[in-house]
Design a protein around this motif. Structure first.
Motif, PDB file in Angstrom:
ATOM      1  N   UNK A   1       0.826  -1.212   0.000  1.00 48.90           N
ATOM      2  CA  UNK A   1       0.000   0.000   0.000  1.00 48.90           C
ATOM      3  C   UNK A   1       0.857   1.259   0.000  1.00 48.90           C
ATOM      4  N   UNK A   2       1.978   1.218   0.721  1.00 52.36           N
ATOM      5  CA  UNK A   2       2.866   2.386   0.752  1.00 52.36           C
ATOM      6  C   UNK A   2       3.480   2.651  -0.617  1.00 52.36           C
ATOM      7  N   UNK A   3       3.850   1.585  -1.343  1.00 51.93           N
ATOM      8  CA  UNK A   3       4.405   1.754  -2.689  1.00 51.93           C
ATOM      9  C   UNK A   3       3.353   2.298  -3.652  1.00 51.93           C
TER      10      UNK A   3
ATOM     11  N   UNK B   1       1.375   7.053  -6.774  1.00 48.64           N
ATOM     12  CA  UNK B   1       0.373   8.074  -7.079  1.00 48.64           C
ATOM     13  C   UNK B   1       0.980   9.469  -6.952  1.00 48.64           C
ATOM     14  N   UNK B   2       1.744   9.677  -5.896  1.00 47.62           N
ATOM     15  CA  UNK B   2       2.373  10.980  -5.686  1.00 47.62           C
ATOM     16  C   UNK B   2       3.403  11.262  -6.774  1.00 47.62           C
TER      17      UNK B   2
ATOM     18  N   UNK C   1      -0.439   6.731  10.179  1.00 49.64           N
ATOM     19  CA  UNK C   1       1.008   6.880  10.329  1.00 49.64           C
ATOM     20  C   UNK C   1       1.592   5.746  11.166  1.00 49.64           C
ATOM     21  N   UNK C   2       0.827   5.273  12.152  1.00 55.02           N
ATOM     22  CA  UNK C   2       1.285   4.162  12.981  1.00 55.02           C
ATOM     23  C   UNK C   2       1.427   2.867  12.180  1.00 55.02           C
ATOM     24  N   UNK C   3       0.689   2.763  11.079  1.00 59.06           N
ATOM     25  CA  UNK C   3       0.804   1.567  10.236  1.00 59.06           C
ATOM     26  C   UNK C   3       1.918   1.707   9.205  1.00 59.06           C
ATOM     27  N   UNK C   4       2.488   2.918   9.102  1.00 59.77           N
ATOM     28  CA  UNK C   4       3.542   3.151   8.122  1.00 59.77           C
ATOM     29  C   UNK C   4       3.090   3.899   6.890  1.00 59.77           C
ATOM     30  N   UNK C   5       1.853   4.417   6.906  1.00 60.64           N
ATOM     31  CA  UNK C   5       1.323   5.141   5.749  1.00 60.64           C
ATOM     32  C   UNK C   5       1.275   6.640   6.043  1.00 60.64           C
ATOM     33  N   UNK C   6       1.912   7.416   5.178  1.00 59.02           N
ATOM     34  CA  UNK C   6       1.968   8.865   5.338  1.00 59.02           C
ATOM     35  C   UNK C   6       0.911   9.491   4.432  1.00 59.02           C
TER      36      UNK C   6
ATOM     37  N   UNK D   1     -12.867  -4.364 -12.590  1.00 55.85           N
ATOM     38  CA  UNK D   1     -11.878  -5.435 -12.486  1.00 55.85           C
ATOM     39  C   UNK D   1     -11.698  -5.834 -11.025  1.00 55.85           C
ATOM     40  N   UNK D   2     -11.150  -7.018 -10.812  1.00 52.39           N
ATOM     41  CA  UNK D   2     -10.874  -7.533  -9.463  1.00 52.39           C
ATOM     42  C   UNK D   2      -9.378  -7.792  -9.349  1.00 52.39           C
ATOM     43  N   UNK D   3      -8.782  -7.306  -8.264  1.00 48.33           N
ATOM     44  CA  UNK D   3      -7.352  -7.492  -8.036  1.00 48.33           C
ATOM     45  C   UNK D   3      -7.122  -8.044  -6.629  1.00 48.33           C
ATOM     46  N   UNK D   4      -6.014  -8.766  -6.439  1.00 43.32           N
ATOM     47  CA  UNK D   4      -5.739  -9.303  -5.099  1.00 43.32           C
ATOM     48  C   UNK D   4      -5.460  -8.229  -4.061  1.00 43.32           C
ATOM     49  N   UNK D   5      -4.872  -7.098  -4.476  1.00 39.24           N
ATOM     50  CA  UNK D   5      -4.613  -5.990  -3.551  1.00 39.24           C
ATOM     51  C   UNK D   5      -4.152  -4.777  -4.352  1.00 39.24           C
ATOM     52  N   UNK D   6      -4.006  -3.640  -3.674  1.00 36.97           N
ATOM     53  CA  UNK D   6      -3.521  -2.436  -4.355  1.00 36.97           C
ATOM     54  C   UNK D   6      -2.079  -2.605  -4.807  1.00 36.97           C
ATOM     55  N   UNK D   7      -1.377  -3.573  -4.223  1.00 35.72           N
ATOM     56  CA  UNK D   7       0.006  -3.821  -4.660  1.00 35.72           C
ATOM     57  C   UNK D   7       0.052  -4.197  -6.135  1.00 35.72           C
ATOM     58  N   UNK D   8      -1.022  -4.791  -6.641  1.00 38.69           N
ATOM     59  CA  UNK D   8      -1.068  -5.182  -8.051  1.00 38.69           C
ATOM     60  C   UNK D   8      -1.137  -3.974  -8.981  1.00 38.69           C
ATOM     61  N   UNK D   9      -1.418  -2.793  -8.413  1.00 41.40           N
ATOM     62  CA  UNK D   9      -1.484  -1.577  -9.219  1.00 41.40           C
ATOM     63  C   UNK D   9      -0.156  -0.846  -9.307  1.00 41.40           C
ATOM     64  N   UNK D  10       0.824  -1.270  -8.532  1.00 36.58           N
ATOM     65  CA  UNK D  10       2.142  -0.640  -8.598  1.00 36.58           C
ATOM     66  C   UNK D  10       2.719  -0.868  -9.993  1.00 36.58           C
ATOM     67  N   UNK D  11       3.122   0.214 -10.627  1.00 33.99           N
ATOM     68  CA  UNK D  11       3.595   0.169 -12.013  1.00 33.99           C
ATOM     69  C   UNK D  11       2.498   0.384 -13.017  1.00 33.99           C
ATOM     70  N   UNK D  12       1.227   0.497 -12.550  1.00 34.36           N
ATOM     71  CA  UNK D  12       0.094   0.640 -13.458  1.00 34.36           C
ATOM     72  C   UNK D  12      -0.815   1.814 -13.103  1.00 34.36           C
ATOM     73  N   UNK D  13      -0.387   2.691 -12.232  1.00 38.27           N
ATOM     74  CA  UNK D  13      -1.294   3.714 -11.752  1.00 38.27           C
ATOM     75  C   UNK D  13      -1.693   4.719 -12.842  1.00 38.27           C
ATOM     76  N   UNK D  14      -0.870   4.883 -13.872  1.00 43.95           N
ATOM     77  CA  UNK D  14      -1.250   5.782 -14.966  1.00 43.95           C
ATOM     78  C   UNK D  14      -2.334   5.174 -15.841  1.00 43.95           C
ATOM     79  N   UNK D  15      -2.388   3.847 -15.893  1.00 42.86           N
ATOM     80  CA  UNK D  15      -3.405   3.155 -16.686  1.00 42.86           C
ATOM     81  C   UNK D  15      -3.755   1.853 -15.979  1.00 42.86           C
TER      82      UNK D  15
END
Length: 252
Positions: A15-17, A22-23, A48-53, A234-248
């Motif tokens: 999730x952090x990646x 996105x940023x 923030x306690x989970x590591x997400x800013x 679409x269905x994905x296992x997690x948001x990690x599957x979107x890393x590298x694909x956030x533009x499309x």
């Protein structure tokens, strides 16, 4: 938020990646939650306690959506609130006066300590003519010990006693999606709703005209999808599957 970026107070791996990408790609986003207990700043600290800013201004709660709705409907009105600081703070910030004397609205939100006295007062005020608003229709919420009764369950109790149905502002009401889109300055055709629940996230995105992604790190499973008359894009296992694909995100 829950089930997508965090699960049982732990960050969903990757999730952090996903947020970092996105940023990096200058893609604006909002983190949505039906939980009205906490303010956006409270949730910022919890994440923030989970590591997400995530900045507070990127968090949109059902309490904030409810306050936005009431400001549009009846500016500087009055309300009797059954809820926590996330809701009372949001209403104070739009200039509402909180009172138990002939209020314009009874506003029901989430709390871990529902008071029979407060619910009784809400019932009497609604029976006396106050308009009934609820932040969200979720019947239960999670805890370490198991499920807890949530806003939808308490609203049902009040409805049974008064014969008055509440107006729910939070998901799956597309009103919450539209207020979030306005906050982002975005259009539904260029926005994606990512959620873990078919009955709130996916249908809310769908009815607001957005494409939707269901992730299976929370409530709904691929098998459960088949029980609904609508589907996510679409269905994905997690948001990690979107890393590298956030533009499309829908590219093969």
């Amino acid at each position: 938020m829950d089930g997508v970026l965090v699960h049982e107070n732990h960050m969903v791996p990757g999730a952090d990646q996903f947020l970092a990408e996105l940023r990096d790609n200058d893609i604006p986003f909002l983190v949505l939650t039906n939980n009205s207990i906490y303010t956006a700043r409270d949730l910022q600290a919890r994440l923030a306690h989970t590591g997400l800013d995530i900045p507070a201004e990127s968090i949109w709660t059902s309490a904030l959506a409810t306050a936005t709705f009431l400001k549009d409907q009846r500016p500087e009105g009055t309300a009797y609130v059954v809820g926590e600081s996330g809701l009372t703070t949001a209403l104070h910030e739009i200039g509402y006066v909180l009172t138990d004397s002939d209020p314009d609205y009874v506003v029901l939100g989430e709390t871990r300590t529902y008071s029979f006295e407060a619910i009784t007062r809400a019932i009497r005020l609604i029976a006396g003519g106050a308009r009934f608003i609820a932040t969200n229709p979720d019947a239960t919420g999670p805890s370490r010990e198991g499920i807890l009764p949530a806003t939808g369950s308490v609203a049902a109790l009040i409805t049974q006693a008064t014969g008055k149905q509440p107006y729910y502002v939070g998901k799956p009401n597309s009103l919450m999606m539209r207020s979030a889109l306005r906050r982002l300055g975005a259009h539904s055709q260029s926005t994606v709703m990512i959620g873990d629940r078919m009955d709130t996230d996916v249908i809310a995105g769908l009815e607001a005209g957005m494409r939707t992604i269901l992730v299976t790190t929370g409530i709904s499973t691929p098998a459960l999808v088949e029980q609904f008359p609508y589907r996510p894009t679409t269905i994905l296992p997690s948001v990690a599957a979107l890393v590298g694909k956030t533009k499309d995100p829908f590219a093969l």
